[in-house]
Write a protein that holds these residues in place. Structure first.
Motif, PDB file in Angstrom:
ATOM      1  N   THR A 144      -0.225  10.672   2.013  1.00 11.99           N
ATOM      2  CA  THR A 144      -0.800   9.841   3.640  1.00 11.99           C
ATOM      3  C   THR A 144      -2.480  10.690   4.066  1.00 11.99           C
ATOM      4  O   THR A 144      -2.948  10.495   4.313  1.00 11.99           O
ATOM      5  CB  THR A 144       0.390  10.334   4.279  1.00 11.99           C
ATOM      6  OG1 THR A 144       1.392   9.650   3.800  1.00 11.99           O
ATOM      7  CG2 THR A 144       0.265   9.325   5.714  1.00 11.99           C
TER       8      THR A 144
ATOM      9  N   GLY B  16      -0.142   7.842  10.237  1.00 15.92           N
ATOM     10  CA  GLY B  16       0.881   7.547   9.310  1.00 15.92           C
ATOM     11  C   GLY B  16       0.919   5.376   8.815  1.00 15.92           C
ATOM     12  O   GLY B  16      -0.411   5.079   8.883  1.00 15.92           O
ATOM     13  N   TYR B  17       1.846   4.814   8.637  1.00 18.25           N
ATOM     14  CA  TYR B  17       1.490   3.755   8.383  1.00 18.25           C
ATOM     15  C   TYR B  17       2.040   2.532   9.781  1.00 18.25           C
ATOM     16  O   TYR B  17       3.413   3.364  10.017  1.00 18.25           O
ATOM     17  CB  TYR B  17       2.102   3.233   7.231  1.00 18.25           C
ATOM     18  CG  TYR B  17       2.408   3.916   6.158  1.00 18.25           C
ATOM     19  CD1 TYR B  17       0.942   3.490   5.215  1.00 18.25           C
ATOM     20  CD2 TYR B  17       2.509   5.399   5.760  1.00 18.25           C
ATOM     21  CE1 TYR B  17       0.716   3.971   4.329  1.00 18.25           C
ATOM     22  CE2 TYR B  17       1.951   6.248   4.664  1.00 18.25           C
ATOM     23  CZ  TYR B  17       1.064   6.030   3.863  1.00 18.25           C
ATOM     24  OH  TYR B  17       0.301   6.352   2.209  1.00 18.25           O
TER      25      TYR B  17
ATOM     26  N   GLY C 152       3.990  14.133   3.103  1.00 17.63           N
ATOM     27  CA  GLY C 152       2.509  13.575   3.430  1.00 17.63           C
ATOM     28  C   GLY C 152       2.131  14.439   3.118  1.00 17.63           C
ATOM     29  O   GLY C 152       0.711  13.750   3.745  1.00 17.63           O
TER      30      GLY C 152
END
Lengths: 297, 254
Positions: free
Chosen positions: B46, B14-15, B43
């Motif tokens: 990602t 993730g971020y 997602g």
């Protein structure tokens, strides 16, 4: 203004364009690949000029005097990029933060040179050679040599960028660093190479500047930076041909304006062109092509 | 399992410390097309970034060709044999077709690069005719062909295709999947295919993984997935109701 003065100022403008062009080619390569607007570029030009001045003062010979400028420019640019710029880039510094870092770096360089040189203006002795009349223009052998150097630099840069695999990778990196990375292009090596080449061009531009003006002080490169940035942005980031054509426009405009209003206004010509480009062609220059937020230092 | 070229186990990424995908397992074998589908925001992008090395894993493991590559950077994974074709910005628009290919083969020796370009022109004759044309002047289908050829220059064992049919007309999209993607898998490459066109893509998939809210909500063999009467229910069902087929149970991490 009489036509004779106009033609003379155009002739001077062509020589000025040679100096601007060499700087603008280095600046545009740096901006295109790293996306960093490096305001210390002009101060690296000054360092190049002083390096040659020192080599001449120490009587190291013509070859050493010529080599000293690009060598010093490449070395200083590489060290700055790998230390200061990289440090702030690692701290997630955005484009504006890094712009401020380069501005501060430039000022530190300028005042350090001022302190070391005791605010002196130095003379540079270089034989200008005989005078030649080409059409309506008057050139010296030296000023024509400077135009020749700019042409050689352009040819060499175009050959590297278009005929070698490294050059093609640099062009790819300037368009899309993420995709270039996904292709396995070694980013760090390519960016280091860009700093070295562009730094060498900044140093060479400094030498060419001092050869043309025959005097140099700590603020010489910074004064010239306006013209270099105007040419690089007018020509489009990452385009050496564009930088040279734009340098011709900027160089001639600055000399004609100086002939009309005095040398004080030659910088104003560069700023005026820069402002016009930004207002009239907002989709050109550094804003052309796919948008890039990433600064790759 | 030696035939698994790419094996992602429990991948969480993730971020800024916030996971977007959690505990994702996927395996891609030689000549297989592993399809990942899911609604917008599931997602998928990602997950792709984590697999190619653009985004570090928060937890989990990525093995490629039997080696743990979780700590490898993007360049190293690309050089090691993980090819990637992004959804957009998949070619260098200001470079010519041949220069795009040359950049794709940057890690090869000059001789190998020349040979690889000749092979690409043999495989994609349309590109040879367009060799000096700038990539930005190509049509959507030609551009995608160039993007895939560019990725193939490095002779990757696994090719990750992020929505290769996005923006293409249905006929061209069909050609890209049926001819290009299936053709590449037949040559022994493993394909990790991310797609929005579920029906079209699942027709060529060896197995299908559905991502919903960053988690695997369903995983099955291609034929099992194609037999599902209401695929949309898989997309919009809750993550807790994750369904796993006999195939995913057999292929999941030990």
């Amino acid at each position: 203004m009489s036509s004779t003065i106009l033609l003379q100022s155009i002739g001077f403008g062509i020589t000025t364009a040679a100096v601007v062009a060499i700087g603008a080619m280095g600046f545009t390569l740096q901006l295109g690949v790293t996306n960093l607007l490096n305001l210390s570029f002009g101060n690296v030009m000054t360092i190049g000029a002083f390096a040659s001045l020192i080599a001449e003062h120490w009587h190291l010979g013509l070859a050493a005097t010529i080599i000293a400028a690009p060598l010093a420019g490449a070395l200083v640019t590489f060290v700055l990029a790998r230390t200061l710029f990289a440090l702030f880039a690692r701290r997630q510094g955005g484009a504006f933060d890094l712009l401020m870092v380069t501005l501060a770096t430039g000022l530190i360089i300028q005042y350090t040179i001022d302190a070391l040189a005791h605010l002196q203006v130095f003379q540079f002795s270089f034989p200008s050679g005989s005078t030649l009349n080409i059409g309506p223009f008057v050139f010296t052998v030296l000023s024509l040599s400077l135009v020749g150097v700019a042409a050689l630099v352009l040819a060499a840069l175009l050959a590297v960028l278009h005929l070698t695999r490294i050059g093609k990778a640099l062009r790819a990196l300037s368009v899309d660093p993420k995709l270039a990375r996904a292709c396995g292009v070694p980013m760090r090596r390519m960016i280091n190479l860009t700093w070295i080449i562009s730094g060498a061009l900044a140093g060479l531009a400094g030498l060419v500047y001092v050869t043309n003006s025959l005097t140099v002080d700590a603020s010489a490169g910074l004064d010239f930076l306006v013209l270099v940035i105007a040419a690089a942005i007018l020509g489009g980031a990452g385009s050496p041909v564009g930088a040279v054509v734009a340098a011709l426009v900027v160089g001639i405009a600055s000399e004609v304006v100086a002939a009309v209003g005095g040398s004080y206004y030659s910088q104003a010509a560069g700023l005026g062109i820069l402002a016009l480009v930004l207002v009239l062609r907002p989709a050109s220059g550094v804003w052309s092509g796919p948008s890039r937020d990433e600064v790759t230092v | 399992m030696p035939d698994q070229l790419l094996r992602v186990t429990g991948a969480t990424a993730g971020y800024r410390g916030v996971p977007v995908v959690r505990e994702v397992d996927i395996a891609v074998g030689a000549s297989e097309i592993a399809l990942v589908v899911g609604p917008n925001g599931a997602g998928k992008s990602t997950f792709v970034k984590a697999v190619i090395g653009e985004l570090p894993l928060m937890s989990g493991r990525i093995e490629f060709n039997g080696k743990d590559v979780s700590g490898w950077g993007e360049e190293r994974r690309a050089a090691g044999g993980i090819g990637y074709v992004p959804q957009t910005r998949d070619v260098f628009p200001t470079l010519s077709v041949i220069d795009n290919l040359e950049v794709g083969g940057f890690r090869l020796s000059p001789k190998e690069c020349k040979q690889a370009i000749a092979q690409m022109f043999e495989r994609f004759p349309a590109l040879e005719r367009l060799r000096h044309r700038k990539a930005r002047q190509l049509s959507g289908g030609e551009r995608k062909m160039l993007a895939i050829a560019r990725a193939l220059m490095a002779d990757p064992k696994v090719l990750i295709l992020d929505e290769p049919t996005a923006g293409l007309a249905p006929r061209i999209a069909h050609e890209v999947l049926e001819d290009l993607v299936v053709g590449l898998a037949k040559l022994g490459r493993g394909i990790l295919l991310i797609e929005q066109r579920v029906t079209l893509a699942s027709a060529v998939a060896s197995h299908v993984t559905v991502l919903v809210d960053g988690r695997v909500s369903y995983a099955a063999r291609g034929d099992e997935f194609r037999a599902v009467p209401d695929v949309s229910a898989l997309f919009f069902g809750s993550g807790e109701a994750a369904e796993r087929s006999s195939w995913s149970a057999a292929r999941g991490p030990a």
